[in-house]
Design a protein around this motif. Structure first.
Motif, short mmCIF file in Angstrom:
data_model
loop_
_atom_site.label_atom_id
_atom_site.label_comp_id
_atom_site.label_asym_id
_atom_site.label_seq_id
_atom_site.Cartn_x
_atom_site.Cartn_y
_atom_site.Cartn_z
N VAL A 97 0.86 -1.19 0.00
CA VAL A 97 0.00 0.00 0.00
C VAL A 97 0.89 1.24 0.00
CG1 VAL A 97 -1.90 -1.15 1.20
CG2 VAL A 97 -0.17 0.06 2.53
N GLU A 98 0.33 2.35 -0.40
CA GLU A 98 1.07 3.61 -0.34
C GLU A 98 0.96 4.25 1.03
OE1 GLU A 98 0.21 6.33 -3.52
OE2 GLU A 98 0.32 4.73 -5.02
N GLY A 130 16.25 0.86 4.07
CA GLY A 130 14.80 0.66 4.08
C GLY A 130 14.09 1.53 5.09
N PHE A 131 14.79 2.54 5.61
CA PHE A 131 14.19 3.43 6.60
C PHE A 131 12.94 4.08 6.03
CE2 PHE A 131 18.87 3.84 7.64
CZ PHE A 131 18.83 2.84 8.59
N GLY A 132 11.91 4.19 6.86
CA GLY A 132 10.65 4.79 6.43
C GLY A 132 9.64 3.76 5.94
N THR A 133 10.07 2.51 5.72
CA THR A 133 9.13 1.46 5.33
C THR A 133 8.15 1.23 6.47
OG1 THR A 133 10.71 0.34 3.88
CG2 THR A 133 8.91 -1.00 4.76
N GLY A 134 6.86 1.24 6.15
CA GLY A 134 5.83 1.00 7.15
C GLY A 134 5.30 -0.41 7.06
N VAL A 135 5.04 -1.05 8.21
CA VAL A 135 4.47 -2.40 8.23
C VAL A 135 3.45 -2.52 9.36
CG1 VAL A 135 6.48 -3.54 7.20
CG2 VAL A 135 6.30 -3.38 9.68
N VAL A 136 2.48 -3.38 9.15
CA VAL A 136 1.52 -3.73 10.18
C VAL A 136 1.00 -5.13 9.87
CG1 VAL A 136 -0.49 -2.67 9.03
CG2 VAL A 136 -0.48 -2.93 11.52
N TYR A 137 0.76 -5.92 10.91
CA TYR A 137 0.26 -7.28 10.75
C TYR A 137 -1.16 -7.38 11.30
CZ TYR A 137 4.95 -8.89 9.62
OH TYR A 137 6.16 -9.09 9.01
N LEU A 148 0.51 -5.60 5.83
CA LEU A 148 0.52 -4.47 4.91
C LEU A 148 1.91 -3.87 4.96
CD1 LEU A 148 -2.80 -2.62 5.86
CD2 LEU A 148 -2.40 -4.11 3.89
N ILE A 149 2.42 -3.45 3.80
CA ILE A 149 3.73 -2.80 3.74
C ILE A 149 3.64 -1.58 2.84
CG2 ILE A 149 4.58 -4.25 1.84
CD1 ILE A 149 7.38 -4.12 3.19
N ALA A 150 4.23 -0.49 3.29
CA ALA A 150 4.46 0.70 2.47
C ALA A 150 5.98 0.74 2.30
CB ALA A 150 3.93 1.95 3.16
N PRO A 151 6.49 0.14 1.20
CA PRO A 151 7.93 -0.13 1.10
C PRO A 151 8.77 1.09 0.70
CG PRO A 151 6.81 -0.90 -0.87
CD PRO A 151 5.74 -0.38 0.06
N LYS A 152 10.00 1.06 1.20
CA LYS A 152 11.03 2.02 0.85
C LYS A 152 12.32 1.23 0.63
CE LYS A 152 8.53 5.71 1.94
NZ LYS A 152 7.56 6.11 1.00
N PHE A 155 12.97 -2.77 0.07
CA PHE A 155 11.67 -3.44 0.19
C PHE A 155 10.76 -3.14 -1.00
CE2 PHE A 155 13.26 -3.02 4.52
CZ PHE A 155 13.24 -4.35 4.91
N THR A 156 11.17 -2.22 -1.88
CA THR A 156 10.38 -1.95 -3.09
C THR A 156 10.68 -3.01 -4.12
OG1 THR A 156 12.05 -0.48 -3.99
CG2 THR A 156 10.31 0.55 -2.70
N ARG A 157 9.69 -3.30 -4.94
CA ARG A 157 9.87 -4.29 -6.00
C ARG A 157 10.48 -3.61 -7.22
NH1 ARG A 157 5.02 -6.30 -7.71
NH2 ARG A 157 3.93 -4.57 -6.76
#
Length: 158
Positions: A97-98, A130-137, A148-152, A155-157
């Protein structure tokens, strides 16, 4: 597509206890509508799974990079499995997700609470990048482990 092995994931199948309830959940989670709802069964289909007979109600959800098959086994009736993320052979499905906060708010609207508070990676997490990447389970209505991941960064594809 490469013919030298596995190169593309077609779908992820998730067995659920109630197809209609799970369709509502996954539509709210992804913001996408179910593309198809049907059923399949019989001895030929059962043989592919090592069963004697089967009847499966299912729905297909098409995302940009993978499809999700939501499966309710009518025959044989499913048993509930229970895994937590630290257990060997446990798996989880991660949605990109963004905006983590907006996604968590959508889940709150349908009564889903995350397993814990979202975090955004920083040096204190022991990472080098990867600083700033957000995650929640969290889990779906049947306990399937999801993230959910907001990758940086890494962690980005690609």
């Amino acid at each position: 597509m490469s013919n030298k092995g596995f190169s593309i994931v077609n779908h992820i199948g998730i067995t659920v206890s109630n197809l209609d309830k799970s369709m509502v959940f996954y539509e709210a989670l992804t913001g996408e509508k179910i593309a198809n709802k049907d059923q399949i069964g019989g001895k030929r289909m059962a043989q592919t799974q090592g069963l004697d007979d089967t009847l499966i109600k299912y729905a297909n959800l098409h995302l940009g990079n993978v499809n999700i098959d939501i499966l309710e086994y009518v025959e044989p009736k499913s048993n509930k499995a229970s895994y937590s993320n630290e257990q060997i052979s446990a798996m989880h499905l991660c949605f990109e997700v963004e905006d983590i906060e907006a996604a968590v708010a959508r889940l709150h609207e349908i009564g889903v609470e995350p397993d814990g508070e979202p975090i955004f990676f920083s040096e204190e997490d022991g990472l080098k990048s990867g600083f700033g990447t957000g995650v929640v389970y969290f889990t779906d209505p049947d306990g399937t482990n999801l993230e959910l991941i907001a990758p940086k960064g890494p962690f980005t594809r690609g």
